[in-house]
Design an enzyme around this catalytic site. Sequence first.
Site, PDB file in Angstrom:
ATOM      1  N   ARG A  87       5.576  19.361  11.929  1.00  0.00           N
ATOM      2  CA  ARG A  87       6.237  19.052  13.201  1.00  0.00           C
ATOM      3  C   ARG A  87       7.435  19.969  13.441  1.00  0.00           C
ATOM      4  O   ARG A  87       8.214  20.232  12.522  1.00  0.00           O
ATOM      5  CB  ARG A  87       6.696  17.588  13.220  1.00  0.00           C
ATOM      6  CG  ARG A  87       5.526  16.648  13.128  1.00  0.00           C
ATOM      7  CD  ARG A  87       5.817  15.223  13.539  1.00  0.00           C
ATOM      8  NE  ARG A  87       4.653  14.405  13.191  1.00  0.00           N
ATOM      9  CZ  ARG A  87       3.518  14.371  13.892  1.00  0.00           C
ATOM     10  NH1 ARG A  87       3.412  15.052  15.012  1.00  0.00           N
ATOM     11  NH2 ARG A  87       2.491  13.637  13.498  1.00  0.00           N
ATOM     12  N   ILE A 122      11.032  21.008  14.458  1.00  0.00           N
ATOM     13  CA  ILE A 122      12.293  20.286  14.248  1.00  0.00           C
ATOM     14  C   ILE A 122      12.968  19.915  15.579  1.00  0.00           C
ATOM     15  O   ILE A 122      13.764  18.977  15.631  1.00  0.00           O
ATOM     16  CB  ILE A 122      13.239  21.140  13.363  1.00  0.00           C
ATOM     17  CG1 ILE A 122      14.252  20.255  12.647  1.00  0.00           C
ATOM     18  CG2 ILE A 122      13.924  22.254  14.149  1.00  0.00           C
ATOM     19  CD1 ILE A 122      15.002  20.970  11.524  1.00  0.00           C
ATOM     20  N   ASN A 170       4.561  32.951  20.295  1.00  0.00           N
ATOM     21  CA  ASN A 170       5.477  34.001  20.731  1.00  0.00           C
ATOM     22  C   ASN A 170       5.513  35.135  19.713  1.00  0.00           C
ATOM     23  O   ASN A 170       5.642  34.892  18.514  1.00  0.00           O
ATOM     24  CB  ASN A 170       6.885  33.414  20.875  1.00  0.00           C
ATOM     25  CG  ASN A 170       6.936  32.285  21.892  1.00  0.00           C
ATOM     26  OD1 ASN A 170       6.293  32.355  22.930  1.00  0.00           O
ATOM     27  ND2 ASN A 170       7.675  31.232  21.590  1.00  0.00           N
ATOM     28  N   VAL A 178      11.555  32.832  14.819  1.00  0.00           N
ATOM     29  CA  VAL A 178      11.241  32.824  13.386  1.00  0.00           C
ATOM     30  C   VAL A 178      10.160  33.878  13.152  1.00  0.00           C
ATOM     31  O   VAL A 178       9.083  33.819  13.746  1.00  0.00           O
ATOM     32  CB  VAL A 178      10.750  31.429  12.925  1.00  0.00           C
ATOM     33  CG1 VAL A 178      10.392  31.465  11.441  1.00  0.00           C
ATOM     34  CG2 VAL A 178      11.812  30.365  13.193  1.00  0.00           C
ATOM     35  N   HIS A 227       3.421  31.915  13.969  1.00  0.00           N
ATOM     36  CA  HIS A 227       3.215  30.475  14.165  1.00  0.00           C
ATOM     37  C   HIS A 227       2.652  30.218  15.551  1.00  0.00           C
ATOM     38  O   HIS A 227       2.936  30.942  16.502  1.00  0.00           O
ATOM     39  CB  HIS A 227       4.509  29.680  13.962  1.00  0.00           C
ATOM     40  CG  HIS A 227       5.677  30.206  14.743  1.00  0.00           C
ATOM     41  ND1 HIS A 227       6.408  31.295  14.334  1.00  0.00           N
ATOM     42  CD2 HIS A 227       6.238  29.792  15.910  1.00  0.00           C
ATOM     43  CE1 HIS A 227       7.370  31.526  15.208  1.00  0.00           C
ATOM     44  NE2 HIS A 227       7.285  30.629  16.191  1.00  0.00           N
TER      45      HIS A 227
HETATM   46  P1  5GP Z   1       9.659  30.506  18.213  1.00  0.00           P
HETATM   47  O1  5GP Z   1      10.866  30.425  19.089  1.00  0.00           O
HETATM   48  O2  5GP Z   1       9.838  31.560  17.126  1.00  0.00           O
HETATM   49  O3  5GP Z   1       8.371  30.682  18.958  1.00  0.00           O
HETATM   50  O4  5GP Z   1       9.516  29.098  17.510  1.00  0.00           O
HETATM   51  C1  5GP Z   1      10.207  28.729  16.361  1.00  0.00           C
HETATM   52  C2  5GP Z   1      10.181  27.227  16.294  1.00  0.00           C
HETATM   53  O5  5GP Z   1      10.562  26.837  14.995  1.00  0.00           O
HETATM   54  C3  5GP Z   1      11.157  26.543  17.272  1.00  0.00           C
HETATM   55  O6  5GP Z   1      10.429  25.705  18.157  1.00  0.00           O
HETATM   56  C4  5GP Z   1      12.104  25.761  16.353  1.00  0.00           C
HETATM   57  O7  5GP Z   1      12.467  24.513  16.864  1.00  0.00           O
HETATM   58  C5  5GP Z   1      11.290  25.632  15.069  1.00  0.00           C
HETATM   59  N1  5GP Z   1      12.088  25.573  13.861  1.00  0.00           N
HETATM   60  C6  5GP Z   1      13.154  26.362  13.540  1.00  0.00           C
HETATM   61  N2  5GP Z   1      13.634  26.031  12.328  1.00  0.00           N
HETATM   62  C7  5GP Z   1      12.861  25.001  11.881  1.00  0.00           C
HETATM   63  C8  5GP Z   1      12.876  24.223  10.677  1.00  0.00           C
HETATM   64  O8  5GP Z   1      13.680  24.404   9.778  1.00  0.00           O
HETATM   65  N3  5GP Z   1      11.925  23.248  10.567  1.00  0.00           N
HETATM   66  C9  5GP Z   1      11.002  23.001  11.545  1.00  0.00           C
HETATM   67  N4  5GP Z   1      10.140  22.009  11.329  1.00  0.00           N
HETATM   68  N5  5GP Z   1      10.969  23.727  12.686  1.00  0.00           N
HETATM   69  C10 5GP Z   1      11.875  24.703  12.848  1.00  0.00           C
END
Ligand code: 5GP
Length: 114
Positions: A29, A31, A87, A96, A100
């Site tokens: 899930r 966060i 993304n 990140v 993903h």
């Molecule tokens: P992005 O912006 O790279 O497409 O998505 C990264 C996602 O990772 C974001 O939706 C953010 O909320 C989630 N995220 C960041 N750090 C953590 C974490 O430590 N644990 C979890 N479960 N999600 C995280």
Amino acid sequence: MNDCLFCKIARGEIPSKAVYEDELTFAFRDIAPQTPTHVLVIPKRHIANWYEARGEEDALLAGMMRAAAKVAELEGLTESGFRVVSNTGADARQTVQHLHMHVMGGCEMTEKMG
Ligand code: 5GP
Ligand code: ZN
């Protein structure tokens, strides 16, 4: 990768709420959920983004998609529908740097995607 956040989550070094796991992928899930269901699907092996993934074996690439569909099934989204977002890079706001897919559902989403 040793200092990658999602590698640490995949190895269980940082706790997460697991939803699904198989040999190649892990789903947990988000966060900071943006929809009632918001699950992230990652490859267990470190791959930075979709561009870097182009050289990966087909089984892993297909496995990511199958895992996303499996998550949707486990979360009861197959009838109502769901959105899969992934993304890559700065313009897409990837925060990140470990590949993903966001599996999102449980509400009607906005028309706008960009
Ligand atoms: P992005 O912006 O790279 O497409 O998505 C990264 C996602 O990772 C974001 O939706 C953010 O909320 C989630 N995220 C960041 N750090 C953590 C974490 O430590 N644990 C979890 N479960 N999600 C995280
Ligand atoms: Zn990683």
